[in-house]
Design a protein around this motif. Structure first.
Motif, mmCIF file in Angstrom:
data_model
loop_
_atom_site.group_PDB
_atom_site.id
_atom_site.type_symbol
_atom_site.label_atom_id
_atom_site.label_comp_id
_atom_site.label_asym_id
_atom_site.label_seq_id
_atom_site.Cartn_x
_atom_site.Cartn_y
_atom_site.Cartn_z
ATOM 1 N N ASN A 6 3.069 4.624 -3.786
ATOM 2 C CA ASN A 6 3.308 6.055 -3.543
ATOM 3 C C ASN A 6 3.606 6.807 -4.824
ATOM 4 O O ASN A 6 3.058 7.884 -5.061
ATOM 5 N N ARG A 7 4.475 6.250 -5.652
ATOM 6 C CA ARG A 7 4.817 6.966 -6.874
ATOM 7 C C ARG A 7 3.557 7.248 -7.696
ATOM 8 O O ARG A 7 3.325 8.376 -8.123
ATOM 9 N N TYR A 8 2.767 6.227 -7.874
ATOM 10 C CA TYR A 8 1.569 6.361 -8.710
ATOM 11 C C TYR A 8 0.552 7.309 -8.077
ATOM 12 O O TYR A 8 0.076 8.244 -8.724
ATOM 13 N N ASN A 46 0.812 -1.233 0.000
ATOM 14 C CA ASN A 46 0.000 0.000 0.000
ATOM 15 C C ASN A 46 0.836 1.269 0.000
ATOM 16 O O ASN A 46 0.336 2.335 -0.369
ATOM 17 N N GLN A 47 2.071 1.153 0.460
ATOM 18 C CA GLN A 47 2.898 2.357 0.547
ATOM 19 C C GLN A 47 3.970 2.335 -0.568
ATOM 20 O O GLN A 47 3.902 3.091 -1.512
ATOM 21 N N TYR A 78 8.860 -9.782 -12.737
ATOM 22 C CA TYR A 78 8.272 -8.552 -13.256
ATOM 23 C C TYR A 78 9.350 -7.481 -13.297
ATOM 24 O O TYR A 78 9.955 -7.222 -12.279
ATOM 25 N N ASN A 108 15.390 2.634 -9.995
ATOM 26 C CA ASN A 108 14.651 3.668 -9.268
ATOM 27 C C ASN A 108 13.258 3.223 -8.845
ATOM 28 O O ASN A 108 12.376 4.040 -8.609
ATOM 29 N N ASN A 109 13.072 1.915 -8.772
ATOM 30 C CA ASN A 109 11.773 1.377 -8.374
ATOM 31 C C ASN A 109 11.909 0.481 -7.159
ATOM 32 O O ASN A 109 13.005 0.219 -6.683
ATOM 33 N N THR A 119 9.940 9.086 -6.085
ATOM 34 C CA THR A 119 10.794 7.994 -6.531
ATOM 35 C C THR A 119 11.217 7.196 -5.306
ATOM 36 O O THR A 119 11.716 7.758 -4.334
ATOM 37 N N ILE A 153 1.225 -7.097 -7.844
ATOM 38 C CA ILE A 153 1.092 -5.708 -7.395
ATOM 39 C C ILE A 153 1.801 -4.761 -8.356
ATOM 40 O O ILE A 153 3.031 -4.704 -8.386
ATOM 41 N N PRO A 154 1.036 -3.991 -9.142
ATOM 42 C CA PRO A 154 1.678 -2.963 -9.971
ATOM 43 C C PRO A 154 2.479 -1.998 -9.099
ATOM 44 O O PRO A 154 2.005 -1.570 -8.036
ATOM 45 N N GLY A 155 3.672 -1.694 -9.549
ATOM 46 C CA GLY A 155 4.540 -0.818 -8.765
ATOM 47 C C GLY A 155 5.723 -1.570 -8.179
ATOM 48 O O GLY A 155 6.688 -0.957 -7.747
ATOM 49 N N LEU A 156 5.634 -2.898 -8.163
ATOM 50 C CA LEU A 156 6.764 -3.698 -7.695
ATOM 51 C C LEU A 156 7.442 -4.373 -8.879
ATOM 52 O O LEU A 156 6.787 -4.753 -9.849
ATOM 53 N N LYS A 157 8.754 -4.519 -8.785
ATOM 54 C CA LYS A 157 9.485 -5.428 -9.651
ATOM 55 C C LYS A 157 9.873 -6.632 -8.801
ATOM 56 O O LYS A 157 10.072 -6.509 -7.594
#
Lengths: 334, 342
Positions: free
Chosen positions: B117-119, B112-113, B255, B181-182, B126, B156-160
């Protein structure tokens, strides 16, 4: 156990803040109130959707604290975060546009009311998860410490976050590491309909400071002077490397939990008693009685704020929605 | 990077080879990146004096001190959340969880954090975080220290999500993850920590999102990652004795997923077996299988098969534990079935 600061720096004592600061405080509190009143009206007229959690009634807490912060200091905010963002310098137009879900909003319409952030102003984000800002604030303070900077982080949270594990994990670590962070519990006595006494064991949340070996201070959260005095001490302490402080500001939300909530679980008399402790009215009484600000000062700020809020609404309503292509943009950094 | 296997195979005989353990390779990655960038620091439980539960950070406290090798209390939400706060303000935390199973406690901060956060903040924030964790079964740790939870994170979109199989890849991928940077969830199979492989000294990276052909073959393709790559290679060796040549594709990064080499392989072999140690039902293998059939449907001579763990928590008792997830023998059998079933 906790130091009680509700009498300090308040009605009984002479206010020593500068005229500029007093004007700033009044303006910040009015900006919060008028911004939210306008947002509520827009919502009730079906021009806005989603969840709105109003800060009205609690203005003195964010304002009293942020009056002592630098632009490069950090705050973490909550789902009830409009007040924190405004007090930290957030622009009403970009905030309102975000509430409207428009491309010109702080988050390009991706975050809405609960996720406003402005990293340039040190606003590390409002947060829809109760208590989640506490470890994040500890991390921001850790970062400042590692870089050798004298920035402080203020972590706002509600009494609803008191029982979370994140509270203990974050405050404990900040105390262990002596981090430059100020934990500000805004105790409005309600986590939705659950009263704080049914959620938080012990006589107070500030009293927990003893367990962590850090100062715990209770303060009248509707007295901006008292809040400000407590904030100054806690911020000085953090900035000089002496570690965190836990402040518990007793306050009250004049509105329901969300825009949808008429708060039937609260006694009418209780609300009426708190309305008499309206932080803005109390501020005006003090500064007028001490001849620090005049009716003309208030009128001028009132007019400015009304105009600013009107312009924010106009800006938001004239702004486009983000394009559908934006859905998958901004998930990852390059 | 398709040649890493070939390079490794060649350099097995080469004089300049340097065989080191998987956990040493990870340590070198962290050490080199900490030297390279003062913003990089390590935070987690027992990463300092103890040197990390699997000794990945051993010796780094002495080298970098308490300000950059930070032992935390047993507070997983704090570890994950402090990484959020530190990264959003400009640092590059490497946060270690002793076991990925413990990430459940930190899931709010990760999902959730960190991931959002970026999105949510309109693409402005970043968060260059690496969340490292040991994963996987096979060493008798029972059900709360053995899970393969990659599907939690790939969803989860936002994670690699990264899951290396060799020391070479481990070092190169971790360096890429630290520089990324992710938010990167870096999953280290605990049975691999003591495996050895050839790892060059000094700086190199393996880019995220590039899969690798670990063995070439013509009769069937195994698509897998992490420890199952080693099982698949053993199975391929056995099958080669029977004249069955299996190509083994190591995804390395889940991912972003690079399915291209798997698709190209299936276009050649016409048969695909997807293998992972995670529970098969709802597992990441479903995504792999789906993408293969979408992109190589006309080339398939048989349905894409999947092999994952049985539908149980990981049992403790040794025969049960090893019976619960794919073994070399089961992979061999599955490939035989895949070929015979045509």
């Amino acid at each position: 156990m906790a130091e009680n600061a509700s009498q300090s720096g308040s009605q009984n004592g002479a206010v020593t803040l500068s005229r500029d600061k007093l004007l700033w405080i009044y303006q910040a509190m009015m900006r919060i109130r008028r911004f939210e009143e306008a947002a509520e009206e827009a919502f009730r007229n079906a021009r806005m959707r989603g969840a709105l959690h109003f800060y009205i009634g609690e203005e003195a807490t964010a304002t009293g604290i942020c009056a002592e912060l630098r632009t490069d200091d950090y705050i973490t905010s909550t789902h009830r975060g409009h007040g924190h963002c405004i007090a930290k310098g957030g622009r009403l137009s970009k905030m309102m546009a975000e509430l409207y879900g428009r491309a010109t909003g702080y988050c390009g319409g991706k975050g809405g009311s609960m996720h406003i952030a402005d990293l340039d102003l040190g606003i590390l984000g409002a947060n829809g998860i109760v208590g989640a800002g506490i470890p994040i604030a500890a991390g921001a303070a850790l970062g400042a410490k590692l870089r050798g900077e004298d920035r402080v982080t203020v972590c706002f949270f509600g009494d609803g976050a008191g029982p979370t594990g994140a509270f203990h994990e974050g405050v404990n670590f900040a105390a262990v590491q002596s981090l430059p962070v100020i934990f500000v519990c805004e105790n409005n006595n309600y986590g939705m309909a659950t009263t704080s006494d049914k959620a938080n064991a012990g006589p107070s949340i500030a009293g927990r400071g003893v367990a962590y070996g850090i100062p715990g201070v209770e303060v009248d959260g509707n007295d901006v002077f008292a809040v400000n005095a407590v904030a100054r001490e806690a911020i000085d302490r953090a900035r000089s490397g002496k570690g965190p402080t836990l402040i518990e500001a007793e306050t009250y939300r004049f509105k329901g939990h969300t825009v949808h909530d008429m708060a039937p679980y609260r006694a009418k008399q209780e609300l009426e008693a708190w309305l008499k402790r309206d932080p803005i009215e109390r501020f005006k009484r003090v500064v007028e009685s001490q001849n620090l600000l005049t009716a003309e000062d208030f009128d001028r700020i009132d007019e400015d704020v009304v105009r600013e809020v009107e312009m924010a609404i106009e800006f938001a309503e004239a702004s486009p929605f983000p394009p559908l292509e934006a859905i998958e943009q901004g998930v990852y950094a390059d | 990077m398709t040649t890493t296997t070939a390079v490794a195979a060649v350099s097995q005989e080469a004089p300049q080879e340097r065989l080191i353990f998987f956990n040493q390779a990870l340590r070198e990655a962290i050490d080199e990146e900490m030297q390279r960038d003062p913003a990089v620091f390590v935070i987690g439980e027992e990463v300092g004096i103890w040197g990390g539960a699997y000794k990945v950070t051993e010796g780094l406290l002495e080298k970098y001190g308490e300000s950059r090798i930070i032992d935390t209390p047993i507070s997983e939400a704090l570890i994950a959340g402090a990484a959020v706060g530190a990264s959003i303000t400009g640092l590059r935390p490497i946060a270690e969880f002793m076991y990925s199973d413990f990430m459940g406690i930190a899931m709010d901060q990760i999902v959730n954090q960190a991931a959002k956060n970026r999105y949510m903040f309109g693409g402005k924030a970043t968060l260059p975080i690496v969340y490292r964790a040991s994963t996987g079964a096979g060493i008798g740790n029972a059900a709360q220290h053995t899970q393969s939870l990659e599907a939690w994170f790939t969803h989860i979109p936002g994670l690699k999500v990264v899951a290396p199989s060799t020391p070479y890849d481990a070092k190169g991928l971790l360096k890429s993850a630290i520089r990324d940077n992710n938010v990167v969830v870096f999953l280290e199979h605990k049975a691999l920590y003591a495996s050895r492989g050839n790892v060059p000294e000094g700086d190199y990276v393996v880019p995220l999102g590039v899969s690798d052909v670990k063995r070439e073959g013509t009769h069937a393709t195994i698509v897998t990652y992490a420890r199952q790559v080693t099982f698949a290679l053993e199975a391929a060796e056995q099958l080669a004795q029977e004249g069955v040549e299996v190509e083994v594709i190591d995804l390395r990064t889940l991912y972003p997923m690079d399915i291209s080499k798997a698709v190209a392989s299936v276009q050649k072999t016409n048969r695909a077996l997807v293998v992972h140690e995670a529970v098969q039902f709802g597992g990441f293998g479903g995504e792999i299988a789906s993408q293969i059939q979408q992109q190589a449907f006309d080339y398939l001579d048989a349905p894409v098969e999947r092999l994952g763990a049985l539908h149980s928590p990981v049992p403790f008792s040794e025969p049960l534990e090893f019976g619960s997830f794919p073994s070399v023998d089961r992979i061999v059998d599955a490939v035989r079935d895949l070929i015979v079933g045509v």
